[in-house]
Write a protein that holds these residues in place. Sequence first.
Motif, short mmCIF file in Angstrom:
data_model
loop_
_atom_site.label_atom_id
_atom_site.label_comp_id
_atom_site.label_asym_id
_atom_site.label_seq_id
_atom_site.Cartn_x
_atom_site.Cartn_y
_atom_site.Cartn_z
N ALA A 48 0.86 -1.19 0.00
CA ALA A 48 0.00 0.00 0.00
C ALA A 48 0.88 1.23 0.00
N TYR A 49 0.28 2.36 -0.40
CA TYR A 49 0.99 3.63 -0.46
C TYR A 49 0.08 4.73 0.09
N LEU A 50 0.67 5.65 0.83
CA LEU A 50 -0.08 6.81 1.32
C LEU A 50 0.22 7.98 0.40
N LEU A 51 -0.83 8.58 -0.17
CA LEU A 51 -0.68 9.69 -1.10
C LEU A 51 -1.52 10.86 -0.63
N ASN A 52 -1.01 12.06 -0.89
CA ASN A 52 -1.76 13.29 -0.59
C ASN A 52 -2.25 13.89 -1.90
N SER A 53 -3.56 14.09 -2.00
CA SER A 53 -4.16 14.67 -3.19
C SER A 53 -4.90 15.93 -2.83
N GLU A 54 -5.46 16.62 -3.83
CA GLU A 54 -6.20 17.84 -3.59
C GLU A 54 -7.45 17.60 -2.75
N THR A 55 -7.99 16.39 -2.85
CA THR A 55 -9.22 16.06 -2.10
C THR A 55 -8.92 15.43 -0.74
N GLY A 56 -7.64 15.27 -0.40
CA GLY A 56 -7.29 14.69 0.89
C GLY A 56 -6.34 13.52 0.76
N ALA A 57 -6.02 12.92 1.91
CA ALA A 57 -5.09 11.80 1.94
C ALA A 57 -5.77 10.53 1.46
N LYS A 58 -5.05 9.73 0.66
CA LYS A 58 -5.57 8.49 0.11
C LYS A 58 -4.62 7.34 0.45
N LEU A 59 -5.22 6.17 0.68
CA LEU A 59 -4.47 4.95 0.88
C LEU A 59 -4.69 4.06 -0.34
N VAL A 60 -3.65 3.86 -1.11
CA VAL A 60 -3.74 3.03 -2.32
C VAL A 60 -3.21 1.64 -1.98
N MET A 61 -4.10 0.65 -2.01
CA MET A 61 -3.73 -0.73 -1.70
C MET A 61 -3.58 -1.53 -2.99
N VAL A 62 -2.58 -2.39 -3.05
CA VAL A 62 -2.26 -3.17 -4.26
C VAL A 62 -2.28 -4.65 -3.91
N ASP A 63 -2.92 -5.42 -4.83
CA ASP A 63 -2.93 -6.89 -4.71
C ASP A 63 -3.51 -7.29 -3.35
N GLY A 64 -4.83 -7.07 -3.20
CA GLY A 64 -5.43 -7.35 -1.91
C GLY A 64 -6.81 -7.97 -2.01
N LEU A 65 -7.48 -8.01 -0.86
CA LEU A 65 -8.78 -8.64 -0.73
C LEU A 65 -9.70 -7.75 0.08
N SER A 66 -10.93 -7.57 -0.41
CA SER A 66 -11.95 -6.80 0.29
C SER A 66 -13.02 -7.75 0.80
N GLN A 67 -13.36 -7.65 2.10
CA GLN A 67 -14.38 -8.48 2.71
C GLN A 67 -15.38 -7.59 3.43
N ILE A 68 -16.66 -7.72 3.05
CA ILE A 68 -17.71 -6.92 3.67
C ILE A 68 -18.71 -7.88 4.30
N HIS A 69 -18.80 -7.79 5.62
CA HIS A 69 -19.73 -8.67 6.36
C HIS A 69 -20.96 -7.87 6.75
N VAL A 70 -22.12 -8.32 6.32
CA VAL A 70 -23.40 -7.68 6.62
C VAL A 70 -24.13 -8.54 7.64
N GLU A 71 -24.45 -7.92 8.78
CA GLU A 71 -25.09 -8.68 9.85
C GLU A 71 -26.48 -9.14 9.44
N ALA A 72 -27.20 -8.33 8.70
CA ALA A 72 -28.54 -8.74 8.25
C ALA A 72 -28.40 -9.92 7.28
N GLY A 73 -28.83 -11.06 7.71
CA GLY A 73 -28.70 -12.28 6.90
C GLY A 73 -27.35 -12.94 7.03
N ASP A 74 -26.44 -12.36 7.84
CA ASP A 74 -25.11 -12.92 8.07
C ASP A 74 -24.43 -13.25 6.73
N ARG A 75 -24.31 -12.24 5.88
CA ARG A 75 -23.77 -12.45 4.54
C ARG A 75 -22.36 -11.84 4.46
#
Length: 372
Positions: free
Chosen positions: A192-219
């Motif tokens: 990952a890389y921390l970058l400063n842009s005009e709209t604010g600080a950004k965290l750019v992650m490379v080669d990763g995995l996103s997991q979103i757990h929703v309690e409704a229905g345990d999905r």
Amino acid sequence: MSRFDRYMLSQLLVLFGFFALVLVLVYWVNRAVVLFDQLIVNGQSAGVFLEFTFLSLPNVIRLVLPMSVFAAAVYVTNRLSSESELTVMQATGFSPWRLARPVFVFGVLVALMMSMLMHVLVPRSTAQLNFRQNQITENVTARLLSEGTFLHPTEGITFYIRDITPDGVLRDVFLSDRRKPGEVSTYTAAEAYLLNSETGAKLVMVDGLSQIHVEAGDRLFTTNFSDFTYDISRLIVDKTKRKRALEHIGTAELLLHSEAVSEELNTSRGWILEEAHGRFNRPLMVLSAAIVGFATLLLGGFSRFGVWRQIIVAFVLLISLEIIRSATLDPVRSDGQLWPLIYLPSLLGFALSFGLLWFSAHPLRLRAGATA
């Protein structure tokens, strides 16, 4: 000013500088250790550490000046007494009042220094120090650059970096976002890389995995990504309307606009007046400390065994005045109309000095009274 006055004043100033330097170094070392741990370990540069150190010095000097003045007055008086210089000067016709003149001038000079600190340097330096501390606190980039530690930059956020390379690449990054009710978002990335842009600080992650757990229905929703940008500027809490602190406000504003300051800070008027008049009382206490230290030792006269008993008495008197000063704070803070109490320890110090010098000038009357 006579040659004796210049000689004694020079001795007082030299010893005052020595004691002040030693005490400031002691306080500074303790403060520097804390600053080093807070700033350097959290990714700040040595320049920031030095800046914070210099900004904290006026307040440290304010704390050590009264004791430095007292120590210088006692030490110089003790040395002049043990070497019979004071005895010789008294034999030439110098009264205790005349001998106290260089001490009074010395006390006035240091009191002027204390006034400059209390009314100008300390409020400005503490205000700037507080401003810079808030800047550091709100600097997300600096707060996140800590490897091998689970960080919580804001409520509901957990961030972890296993390693940071010399060129600024973040290795094995973990980010958990639990701020949305009923949903937990977890991101892992090899780099990952921390970058400063005009709209604010950004965290750019490379080669990763996103997991979103929703309690409704345990999905659970998972997504592999080659690159993903996370806006960390949302982690910054907007504090542009931060309230001022009482010690950062100028003395004139505290006195002339105490009601407005009280409403702004949501505090009682007694606290405002105690702070304002305390800035005038501190220099007066410095002056009284110098004269009390000198007058107490002068009361003992010449002795082959020294004046250690008078030194102890002088120290007890100084502590007593400081206790009285502390005792006047709460009544004034509770009722602003009692602000004259702030000057009570200074007035007692001057009255005590007058009495001690009077006793030194009339030793025969004291002995005659004791014999009777």
